[in-house]
Design a protein around this motif. Structure first.
Motif: not given
Length: 261
Positions: A20-26
């Motif tokens: 979740v954190a990685q996709i949110e950052d992208l």
């Protein structure tokens, strides 16, 4: 570039939350823009090196937060984050209301000048290489008189420069504005080309803008961006005036023919 290079494997702690954190950052950084389709569930799980159940858990969280949408049989997409810049009824009104077009150009002039200045300052090597590739495509499309390719290269250059600004808010908002342009609202490139003649002035302006960003020259890049929009504005004003004169001349001709009959 392969999507494999975009997503990074995650560790074992809180796997779903790490995804979740990685996709949110992208999404927040503008790498993933609204409407962008994510890789298939199988491919994405493999890129992130997580199980498919953990990936589904993460995507469910992202969907609950309104960041992605899943379309049955189609896949998972980044949600419409900025919404429609304008509703269809307002767009139709603007198309009939000439001053609105110049308001649109005024807005673009300021935002694109700002974006070009930031891009010249912040563009990475990857950004510069992307812009250079688009400039080559601009030149090829003009040389071969490929109207469709010229239009796509035009959009690609402006988008690439905004992306190179590294300003997430600017990236998302201008993506919505460019979508209007892509749909032909406000901006008719074929009409503009009739003022330019061969389209060479448009090509030269794009080449100067892109090269200034690549060279890291902030003032030159900002000037190139605003000069380009000024050219578009003046060209449309001349075109509108030309059309008005032609319409009046045609009415005179019709009236003369009527009197003679």
């Amino acid at each position: 570039m392969s999507p494999t290079a975009i997503f990074e494997p995650v560790g074992h702690e809180s796997l779903a939350q790490a995804v979740v954190a990685q996709i949110e950052d992208l999404i927040a950084s503008g790498v993933l823009k609204q409407g962008r389709k994510l890789p298939s569930e199988r491919d994405l799980a493999e890129m992130l090196r997580v199980s498919r159940p953990k990936l589904r858990e993460a995507l469910s969280v992202l969907e609950e937060r309104g960041l992605v949408t899943t379309q049955h049989g189609e896949g998972t997409f980044v949600a419409a984050l900025t919404g429609q810049a304008m509703m269809p009824a307002l767009l139709a009104l603007y198309e009939r209301h000439e001053p609105a077009f110049f308001d649109y150009l005024e807005y673009r002039r300021e935002q694109e000048g700002f974006a070009a200045r930031l891009a010249a300052r912040r563009a990475t090597k990857a950004d510069q290489e992307r812009i250079a590739e688009i400039l080559v495509e601009n030149e090829r499309a003009w040389r071969e008189n490929d109207t469709k390719a010229s239009q796509e290269a035009d959009f690609a250059l402006h988008s690439a420069i905004v992306d190179a600004s590294q300003n997430a808010t600017l990236i998302h908002i201008m993506a919505s504005i460019y979508e209007l342009t892509r749909k032909g609202v406000f901006y008719n490139r074929d009409f503009l080309k009739t003022i330019d003649g061969t389209g060479k002035q448009l090509l030269d302006q794009h080449m100067e803008l892109g090269q200034a960003v690549i060279d890291g020259d902030e003032q030159r890049a900002e000037k190139a961006a605003t000069d380009h929009i000024d050219f578009v504005e003046e060209s449309f004003r001349l075109g509108i005036e030309r059309n008005r004169r032609e319409a009046i001349a045609e009415k005179r001709r019709l009236l003369s023919d009527y009197k003679m009959s």
